[in-house]
Design a protein around this motif. Structure first.
Motif, mmCIF file in Angstrom:
data_model
loop_
_atom_site.group_PDB
_atom_site.id
_atom_site.type_symbol
_atom_site.label_atom_id
_atom_site.label_comp_id
_atom_site.label_asym_id
_atom_site.label_seq_id
_atom_site.Cartn_x
_atom_site.Cartn_y
_atom_site.Cartn_z
ATOM 1 N N LYS A 112 32.478 44.994 40.387
ATOM 2 C CA LYS A 112 31.648 44.217 39.348
ATOM 3 C C LYS A 112 30.183 44.353 39.303
ATOM 4 O O LYS A 112 29.374 44.076 38.508
ATOM 5 C CB LYS A 112 32.257 42.852 39.532
ATOM 6 C CG LYS A 112 33.527 42.701 39.285
ATOM 7 C CD LYS A 112 34.277 42.975 37.947
ATOM 8 C CE LYS A 112 35.780 42.871 37.522
ATOM 9 N NZ LYS A 112 36.253 41.381 37.590
ATOM 10 N N SER A 221 34.192 41.088 30.496
ATOM 11 C CA SER A 221 34.030 42.485 30.006
ATOM 12 C C SER A 221 34.580 42.272 28.613
ATOM 13 O O SER A 221 34.843 43.437 27.776
ATOM 14 C CB SER A 221 35.279 43.278 30.642
ATOM 15 O OG SER A 221 36.432 42.528 30.815
ATOM 16 N N ARG A 226 29.107 45.720 29.734
ATOM 17 C CA ARG A 226 29.869 45.958 31.156
ATOM 18 C C ARG A 226 30.816 47.139 30.963
ATOM 19 O O ARG A 226 30.879 47.968 31.944
ATOM 20 C CB ARG A 226 31.151 44.633 31.006
ATOM 21 C CG ARG A 226 30.295 43.415 31.538
ATOM 22 C CD ARG A 226 30.510 43.392 32.950
ATOM 23 N NE ARG A 226 31.653 43.626 33.730
ATOM 24 C CZ ARG A 226 32.759 42.385 34.012
ATOM 25 N NH1 ARG A 226 32.502 41.376 33.546
ATOM 26 N NH2 ARG A 226 33.701 43.034 34.575
ATOM 27 N N GLY A 260 39.792 46.147 31.869
ATOM 28 C CA GLY A 260 38.214 46.719 31.304
ATOM 29 C C GLY A 260 38.037 47.884 32.249
ATOM 30 O O GLY A 260 37.303 48.921 31.572
ATOM 31 N N ASN A 317 40.675 42.953 27.528
ATOM 32 C CA ASN A 317 40.298 44.128 26.765
ATOM 33 C C ASN A 317 41.078 45.012 26.382
ATOM 34 O O ASN A 317 41.186 46.245 25.741
ATOM 35 C CB ASN A 317 39.651 44.946 28.001
ATOM 36 C CG ASN A 317 38.001 44.849 27.989
ATOM 37 O OD1 ASN A 317 37.292 45.090 27.362
ATOM 38 N ND2 ASN A 317 37.837 44.108 29.173
#
Length: 463
Positions: A112, A221, A226, A260, A317
């Motif tokens: 991340k 995300s 991102r 994501g 996502n």
């Protein structure tokens, strides 16, 4: 570059406005109206670039001049100067045709950091340039929170509140978040699981009046920045293998819970990266694996596993992929998501399911297989995997093609998940930065898993 919503009712946004909006005002997720395409000549030029140089080229396609190139370069260089490896995301060969892409060399030892060091600096840049108030609100299954806090702690004009499920992250993940004592940081330990935290975040952002009045900005995300930042390392890993003489298809195996990380690979392929299969690795919380293999997207029973950052039933996502699967039809996406809200499931079949299975392969790796993979790789190769990476390596073993290269994304340092490593009698030495956490005081508030309880804490924090 114009950004639009997956649900078709929000459009005409530039890059900075898309970053600030986070979740689209119509409840959808923001995507580029047209995905930039890169040719063979461009790929050949990019192949020789360093990681920051490559990030600049890729991000420039989406920023589209809204941030002057020299200022964007400074943002990127600053973001990756904090990494312990000069390569930012080095690739290591494990054995035969299996490689690992080490994404854990940032400040909090998790993948991340690659997106959130950049997004933190980007928010700070926007705040300075526009004199904007930035109130970041996010939820974490473990790694996002620490990375986001590290990216913005102590920065003027920014406050950050992170929700995490109480008792359902690793101890190191908890310490990385809650030992931060900066005045602009609030940690909330929520009674519930990550899906509860994520639901609260989405519902607060969906309250457009509340979001605008209190200047809420997304760090999860759901924020396209991102995804964009994570797209870079697919290109970088692909080029690294080419530069070391690898020929033939190059596949990627991705441990994922929120969709994501693997969506970033999907976006890279849609841009023109000639990668092979995208292998989706889950744990017992296998809603995404069931969707790929059976065409059913339906939350099941929640399981706590040794790979807690993937203990997610509702992938935020997923809607972005659904948008492309349904032919970029916002009305169709909106209808499907409304049906999901009402019925708790989405099904695809026929040609749509065939397309899903062309885009992805998927495998679920359960606890015992996860630990067995860690032990086997440690014994055979002298390399220690964290439990999430182990899921990706195991899935690569199941679904990778013999004689063809597969890159498993190594999403965290094993020191972050020693509870699992200890179960197979492997002792590891913690990095100094992680060992020091155990001597620090924690700062967090426990709240019930309701919108009202979280909102009350936010109003006090923002006052």
């Amino acid at each position: 570059m114009e950004f639009i919503s997956t649900r078709g009712k929000t459009a005409g946004l530039g890059f900075i406005d898309a970053v600030l909006m986070g979740l689209a005002d119509d409840g959808g997720l923001l995507v580029p109206k047209a995905i930039p395409q890169v040719s063979g000549d461009t790929l050949a030029k990019w192949q020789q670039l360093s990681y920051p140089e490559l990030a600049l080229e890729i991000m420039s396609l989406y920023v589209d001049g809204e941030i002057p190139r020299d200022e964007l370069k400074a943002l990127i260089d600053s973001s990756y100067s904090t990494f312990r490896s000069k390569d930012v995301t080095p690739v290591r060969k494990l054995k035969d045709d299996l490689y690992v892409l080490e994404l854990f060399h940032g400040p909090t030892f998790a993948f991340k950091d690659i997106a959130l060091q950049f997004l933190g600096n980007l928010y700070s840049y926007i705040s300075r340039k526009n004199h904007s108030i930035i109130h970041i609100l996010g939820a974490t299954s473990g790694d996002t929170g620490a990375s986001a806090i590290e990216g913005v702690r102590g920065k003027e004009g920014i406050k950050i509140c992170i929700l995490h499920p109480k008792g359902k992250v690793s101890k190191v993940q908890e310490l990385q978040m809650t030992t931060v004592d900066d005045r602009n940081v609030l940690n909330l330990a929520v009674d519930g699981n990550f899906d509860d935290c994520q639901r609260i975040i989405k519902e607060l952002f969906a309250d457009v009046n509340f979001k605008n009045e209190y200047h809420l900005r997304a760090i999860n995300s759901i924020n396209f920045a991102r995804i964009l930042a994570q797209t870079v390392y697919y290109f970088y890993a692909y080029f690294e293998l080419l530069n070391h003489g690898v020929t033939g298809p190059i596949h990627f195996s991705v441990p994922t819970g929120n969709f994501g990380d693997i969506f970033a690979g999907y976006l890279a392929k849609k841009m023109g990266l000639p990668a092979g299969k995208l292998i989706l690795a889950t744990n017992e919380n296998n809603i995404l694996e069931r969707f790929v293999n059976d065409g059913l997207y339906q939350p099941g029973e929640f399981h706590m596993t040794y790979s807690p950052s993937m203990d997610i039933q509702v992938a935020s996502n997923f809607e972005r992929y659904l948008y492309y699967l349904l032919g970029e039809d916002g009305a169709a996406v909106s209808a499907r998501m409304e049906a999901f809200r009402a019925e708790g499931r989405i099904t695809v079949e026929g040609d749509l399911l065939a397309q899903v299975q062309q885009d992805f392969a998927a495998a679920s790796v359960e606890n015992d297989d996860c630990l067995a993979t860690i032990g086997q790789v440690h014994d055979d190769e002298g390399y220690l995997l964290d439990p999430h990476t182990a899921c990706g390596v195991a899935a690569a073993g199941q679904l990778g093609a013999r004689g063809e290269a597969t890159v498993a994304l190594a999403t965290a340092h094993p020191a972050k998940f020693n509870e699992a490593i200890e179960l197979i009698q492997i002792e590891q030495t913690f990095p100094t930065q992680i060992q020091a956490l155990f001597d620090k005081t924690q700062h967090q508030k426990q709240v019930s898993g309701t919108n009202e309880a979280v909102k009350a804490e936010l109003l006090q924090f923002y006052s």
